[in-house]
Design an enzyme around this catalytic site. Structure first.
Site, PDB file in Angstrom:
ATOM      1  N   HIS A 271       0.850  -1.189   0.000  1.00  0.00           N
ATOM      2  CA  HIS A 271       0.000   0.000   0.000  1.00  0.00           C
ATOM      3  C   HIS A 271       0.885   1.238   0.000  1.00  0.00           C
ATOM      4  O   HIS A 271       1.939   1.250   0.626  1.00  0.00           O
ATOM      5  CB  HIS A 271      -0.904   0.013   1.236  1.00  0.00           C
ATOM      6  CG  HIS A 271      -2.097   0.887   1.056  1.00  0.00           C
ATOM      7  ND1 HIS A 271      -2.051   2.231   1.307  1.00  0.00           N
ATOM      8  CD2 HIS A 271      -3.348   0.612   0.612  1.00  0.00           C
ATOM      9  CE1 HIS A 271      -3.244   2.749   1.037  1.00  0.00           C
ATOM     10  NE2 HIS A 271      -4.045   1.796   0.611  1.00  0.00           N
ATOM     11  N   ASP A 322      -7.839  -5.453  -0.219  1.00  0.00           N
ATOM     12  CA  ASP A 322      -8.332  -6.312  -1.290  1.00  0.00           C
ATOM     13  C   ASP A 322      -8.013  -7.792  -1.097  1.00  0.00           C
ATOM     14  O   ASP A 322      -8.623  -8.639  -1.739  1.00  0.00           O
ATOM     15  CB  ASP A 322      -7.762  -5.851  -2.639  1.00  0.00           C
ATOM     16  CG  ASP A 322      -8.343  -4.516  -3.041  1.00  0.00           C
ATOM     17  OD1 ASP A 322      -9.567  -4.366  -2.938  1.00  0.00           O
ATOM     18  OD2 ASP A 322      -7.582  -3.617  -3.425  1.00  0.00           O
TER      19      ASP A 322
HETATM   20  N1  CMC Z   1       3.974  -7.671  -4.498  1.00  0.00           N
HETATM   21  C1  CMC Z   1       5.301  -7.707  -4.581  1.00  0.00           C
HETATM   22  N2  CMC Z   1       6.097  -6.655  -4.352  1.00  0.00           N
HETATM   23  C2  CMC Z   1       5.485  -5.501  -4.030  1.00  0.00           C
HETATM   24  C3  CMC Z   1       4.103  -5.381  -3.915  1.00  0.00           C
HETATM   25  C4  CMC Z   1       3.343  -6.526  -4.170  1.00  0.00           C
HETATM   26  N3  CMC Z   1       2.005  -6.501  -4.092  1.00  0.00           N
HETATM   27  N4  CMC Z   1       3.785  -4.130  -3.572  1.00  0.00           N
HETATM   28  C5  CMC Z   1       4.912  -3.457  -3.481  1.00  0.00           C
HETATM   29  N5  CMC Z   1       5.971  -4.285  -3.765  1.00  0.00           N
HETATM   30  C6  CMC Z   1       7.368  -3.948  -3.769  1.00  0.00           C
HETATM   31  C7  CMC Z   1       7.777  -3.416  -5.137  1.00  0.00           C
HETATM   32  O1  CMC Z   1       8.158  -4.423  -6.015  1.00  0.00           O
HETATM   33  C8  CMC Z   1       8.894  -2.492  -4.762  1.00  0.00           C
HETATM   34  O2  CMC Z   1      10.007  -3.289  -4.458  1.00  0.00           O
HETATM   35  P1  CMC Z   1      11.499  -2.846  -4.879  1.00  0.00           P
HETATM   36  O3  CMC Z   1      11.724  -1.558  -4.137  1.00  0.00           O
HETATM   37  O4  CMC Z   1      12.329  -3.987  -4.464  1.00  0.00           O
HETATM   38  O5  CMC Z   1      11.427  -2.639  -6.371  1.00  0.00           O
HETATM   39  C9  CMC Z   1       8.428  -1.886  -3.435  1.00  0.00           C
HETATM   40  O6  CMC Z   1       7.587  -2.880  -2.865  1.00  0.00           O
HETATM   41  C10 CMC Z   1       7.653  -0.589  -3.624  1.00  0.00           C
HETATM   42  O7  CMC Z   1       6.572  -0.842  -4.514  1.00  0.00           O
HETATM   43  P2  CMC Z   1       5.818   0.265  -5.371  1.00  0.00           P
HETATM   44  O8  CMC Z   1       4.943  -0.416  -6.377  1.00  0.00           O
HETATM   45  O9  CMC Z   1       6.802   1.263  -5.888  1.00  0.00           O
HETATM   46  O10 CMC Z   1       4.976   0.970  -4.239  1.00  0.00           O
HETATM   47  P3  CMC Z   1       3.755   1.903  -4.470  1.00  0.00           P
HETATM   48  O11 CMC Z   1       3.589   2.694  -3.263  1.00  0.00           O
HETATM   49  O12 CMC Z   1       3.858   2.625  -5.756  1.00  0.00           O
HETATM   50  O13 CMC Z   1       2.620   0.801  -4.675  1.00  0.00           O
HETATM   51  C11 CMC Z   1       0.725  -0.459  -4.744  1.00  0.00           C
HETATM   52  C12 CMC Z   1       1.486   0.619  -3.970  1.00  0.00           C
HETATM   53  C13 CMC Z   1      -0.603  -0.709  -4.042  1.00  0.00           C
HETATM   54  C14 CMC Z   1       0.450   0.023  -6.171  1.00  0.00           C
HETATM   55  C15 CMC Z   1       1.566  -1.755  -4.782  1.00  0.00           C
HETATM   56  O14 CMC Z   1       1.812  -2.211  -3.480  1.00  0.00           O
HETATM   57  C16 CMC Z   1       0.919  -2.835  -5.619  1.00  0.00           C
HETATM   58  O15 CMC Z   1       1.048  -2.838  -6.847  1.00  0.00           O
HETATM   59  N6  CMC Z   1       0.193  -3.811  -4.981  1.00  0.00           N
HETATM   60  C17 CMC Z   1      -0.516  -4.839  -5.717  1.00  0.00           C
HETATM   61  C18 CMC Z   1      -1.841  -4.319  -6.228  1.00  0.00           C
HETATM   62  C19 CMC Z   1      -2.829  -4.089  -5.111  1.00  0.00           C
HETATM   63  O16 CMC Z   1      -3.005  -4.945  -4.240  1.00  0.00           O
HETATM   64  N7  CMC Z   1      -3.523  -2.948  -5.150  1.00  0.00           N
HETATM   65  C20 CMC Z   1      -4.531  -2.585  -4.161  1.00  0.00           C
HETATM   66  C21 CMC Z   1      -4.090  -1.422  -3.341  1.00  0.00           C
HETATM   67  S1  CMC Z   1      -5.011  -1.142  -1.847  1.00  0.00           S
HETATM   68  C22 CMC Z   1      -6.640  -0.887  -2.273  1.00  0.00           C
HETATM   69  C23 CMC Z   1      -6.905   0.234  -3.165  1.00  0.00           C
HETATM   70  O17 CMC Z   1      -6.348   1.329  -3.049  1.00  0.00           O
HETATM   71  O18 CMC Z   1      -7.730   0.058  -4.017  1.00  0.00           O
END
Ligand code: CMC
Length: 385
Positions: A271, A322
């Site tokens: 998140h 989720d």
């Molecule tokens: N699985 C694996 N690695 C992850 C995940 C994940 N679900 N989420 C974050 N990471 C890792 C990512 O690979 C990165 O690692 P590194 O620094 O080694 O490259 C680090 O954590 C930071 O990730 P990011 O994508 O740059 O972080 P963000 O703040 O942009 O992303 C997010 C937040 C929700 C988009 C992301 O966690 C994600 O894609 N999660 C999966 C999709 C998901 O479950 N979305 C629902 C979000 S909550 C409900 C809503 O808002 O609707």
């Protein structure tokens, strides 16, 4: 840096880009507060745990729209208004019946909500419009699901809660008390969540002085994506794929590690704001355990727990709202591609609350982009390119 100086930044000299607007505070709000470190979430003064324990979805709608809880009469009035608005205009029903059966439910919902705008008596954005769209979204979702399965569309009831009526329209039979309460709790939990992508979209559209239906239509488009609300469907598909490939003896730990080794995201984890367990997931986790046991899907719950542990051990990442909502809806017998629609059914309350808040204290939302392309290229006539 003071706000008025920001406008004068020469982006060529100070190329500061905040990709994803991470940590930028662009609004003040009374709708919700998130403490990403402690994992606390508050809706207009009330902690999510308090609301999960005590509130109904209709009370949460009133709370978000008015920044206070309703008294008995006010709650009764809101119930009556919502019930009286549940029916869809005939052309919207015709669209739902005649669109492609294989269309994505979120795409159908987006189009149908956009159509609703044409059937409002006046074009001013009033609380009545917020109530109407909140009442009609469940009818759209249930009607499309039945139409695509060649089942008769069931007219909404003029009694019962939003949760009760939705399950009734979807399944064609009245839900039991436990199913109604589970659905209601899901609606309470998903109602509002700060400046997430869809709420930001709704406020951005509102800030151009566009109308509420445009704001909500845009917000549905944003929620649909798998990085936002679409993640609940993606979680369930991930679990069902695992079952299909490896059967009930599948190894969720190996599956998670393999995904991570391939640098793939595990849906339902991580998140932007929470750096700890999402407080909404705490409630959904309990529901998922109970319902999975009751419906013979214990293995799905056990896989989920194994994935939670592996993600924590391997990446230090916790589940978000989720992750466990997927198995909760699955245990209620709802098809995975409707999960994001159910999120919409609830979040409409937050979007419309933010719409009114933005309208009351508006300023056009207009960030900048750093230009990284060429400048002063010479024009080449088309025949010479
Ligand atoms: N699985 C694996 N690695 C992850 C995940 C994940 N679900 N989420 C974050 N990471 C890792 C990512 O690979 C990165 O690692 P590194 O620094 O080694 O490259 C680090 O954590 C930071 O990730 P990011 O994508 O740059 O972080 P963000 O703040 O942009 O992303 C997010 C937040 C929700 C988009 C992301 O966690 C994600 O894609 N999660 C999966 C999709 C998901 O479950 N979305 C629902 C979000 S909550 C409900 C809503 O808002 O609707």
């Amino acid at each position: 840096m003071a706000e008025h100086n920001l406008q004068n930044i020469d982006l060529d000299k100070y190329p500061h880009i905040n990709k994803g607007l991470d940590g930028i505070v662009a609004f003040s709000t009374t709708k919700s507060f998130i403490d990403g470190k402690s994992g606390d979430l508050i809706f207009s003064g009330y902690h999510i745990d308090t609301l999960a324990e005590n509130a109904t979805f209709e009370e949460v709608c009133f709370l978000l729209w008015n920044d206070r809880l309703p008294n008995e009469q006010e709650l009764d009035d809101l119930h009556q208004k919502l019930r009286s608005e549940r029916k869809l205009p005939e052309p919207v029903l015709t669209y739902i019946k005649t669109t492609r059966k294989t269309a994505e439910p979120m795409a159908v919902l987006r189009t149908a909500v956009s159509m609703l705008a044409d059937f409002q008596d006046d074009s001013s954005d009033t609380m009545d419009h917020a109530i109407a769209v909140t009442a009609q979204i469940p009818t759209i979702i249930a009607a499309f699901d039945r139409a695509r399965n060649d089942k008769d569309i069931i007219e909404p009831l003029d009694e019962g809660s939003t949760a009760f009526n939705f399950l009734y329209m979807l399944n064609g039979e009245e839900p039991g008390e436990a199913a109604e309460r589970t659905m209601d709790l899901c609606l309470v939990i998903h109602a509002e969540h700060g400046m997430n992508a869809s709420t930001f979209t709704a406020r951005t559209i509102c800030a151009t002085q566009s109308d509420m239906f445009s704001a909500v239509t845009g917000a549905i488009g944003a929620l649909k994506g798998p990085l936002h609300g679409g993640a609940n469907t993606a979680v369930m598909n991930m679990l069902l794929d695992l079952e299909e490939k490896e059967g009930k003896d599948a190894d969720p730990v190996a599956f998670t590690k393999e995904k991570l080794s391939k640098k793939e995201k595990m849906m339902g984890f991580g998140h932007r704001v929470y750096k700890t367990f999402d407080p909404r997931a705490v409630h959904l986790r309990k529901m998922s355990k109970k319902l999975s046991e009751e419906t013979g899907h214990e293995y799905l719950y056990e896989w989920s727990e194994a994935m939670v542990k592996t993600m924590k051990d391997e990446k230090g990442i916790d589940p978000n709202v989720d992750f466990f909502s997927a198995t909760v809806y699955y245990s209620l017998g709802i098809k995975p591609d409707l999960y994001t629609c159910i999120f919409t059914m609830s979040r409409i309350s937050g979007w419309t609350a933010h719409f009114f808040e933005q309208k009351e204290n508006n300023r056009l939302i207009r960030p900048r982009a750093l230009y990284v392309g060429e400048k002063n290229l010479e024009w080449v006539p088309v025949e010479d390119r």
